[in-house]
Scaffold this motif. Sequence first.
Motif, PDB file in Angstrom:
ATOM      1  N   PRO A  10       0.829  -1.197   0.000  1.00 35.95           N
ATOM      2  CA  PRO A  10       0.000   0.000   0.000  1.00 35.95           C
ATOM      3  C   PRO A  10       0.858   1.240   0.000  1.00 35.95           C
ATOM      4  O   PRO A  10       1.821   1.338   0.740  1.00 35.95           O
ATOM      5  N   CYS A  72      -2.910  -7.816   4.552  1.00 33.73           N
ATOM      6  CA  CYS A  72      -4.041  -7.810   3.637  1.00 33.73           C
ATOM      7  C   CYS A  72      -5.009  -6.689   3.987  1.00 33.73           C
ATOM      8  O   CYS A  72      -4.912  -6.068   5.037  1.00 33.73           O
ATOM      9  N   ARG A  73      -5.927  -6.439   3.067  1.00 35.48           N
ATOM     10  CA  ARG A  73      -6.977  -5.466   3.321  1.00 35.48           C
ATOM     11  C   ARG A  73      -7.989  -6.065   4.292  1.00 35.48           C
ATOM     12  O   ARG A  73      -7.947  -7.247   4.606  1.00 35.48           O
ATOM     13  N   LEU A  79      -2.031  -7.949   0.243  1.00 35.88           N
ATOM     14  CA  LEU A  79      -1.225  -6.854  -0.273  1.00 35.88           C
ATOM     15  C   LEU A  79       0.240  -7.240  -0.355  1.00 35.88           C
ATOM     16  O   LEU A  79       0.922  -6.948  -1.328  1.00 35.88           O
ATOM     17  N   ARG A  97      -0.229 -11.790  -4.207  1.00 35.93           N
ATOM     18  CA  ARG A  97      -0.838 -10.469  -4.178  1.00 35.93           C
ATOM     19  C   ARG A  97      -2.142 -10.477  -4.974  1.00 35.93           C
ATOM     20  O   ARG A  97      -2.201 -10.993  -6.086  1.00 35.93           O
TER      21      ARG A  97
END
Length: 252
Positions: A10, A72-73, A79, A97
């Motif tokens: 990110p 991760c989200r 991510l 990913r």
Amino acid sequence: MDNGTADGAPGAGTHSAHTPPRASSGHVDAGHVNSGHVDSGHVDHAGPYADGPWRNYFLILLDRIPTPIAVCRSDGEVLIANPAMSVLWGLAPGQLRGRNLLDLFKPRAKAQLLRIEEAVRLGHRSRYPVEVHWRAGADGSEREGELTVDPVGDPSVQPPPLLAVLRVRETVPPPAAPPSTASPVEARILALAAGGATTASIGTALGLTVDGVNYHLTRLARRWRVQGRTALVAKAYVLGVLSPDSWPPAPA
């Protein structure tokens, strides 16, 4: 970690006109950061560490940790994954990913996932263990472990990213015997009991102590949810453990 992994972090990638300017020291100018958000309104999960040297330090450390780790989200989309995590499926880190943790790991109890969803919604910060299983990419064998999920990042960012750390169980416990079956020793005990043998005579015939015979009978009673020797023998015939056309009674 390969470039595919790093690019998926990110806040990584090329700068735009809205990216906070960087000071000469190489750090993000905190005066231009608004609680982890850039001027365009895009949520930056990494906050002030999105594009500075700290990000590189983090990736180097992540690569060298032998424990499987992924960031991760909040919906589970990966991510970043380190090599220890990706090797579970025979993949390179960058290939994880965009995948979803719920597609990779199967939770034993969905209630554990609901706890995490609720915690993310309410902004709670704690560690949440989830019992999971999956099939290894190398040989397709069933594996088990505990996935610890921890909301991390700038507290002002909602929903927060999730740090997932996996503890792999090296050995998988053997599956429990189906309730309708009996081991060879148990079947022989039942056959002798059906013929009227006492506990002591059953032990003598099978080389067991009285306590050993009672141990097997108690386990059978719990497994089949019956009480008493007569009920055990009747259940054994119903389940097909004992042959219905043999006398003296014999295992099927």
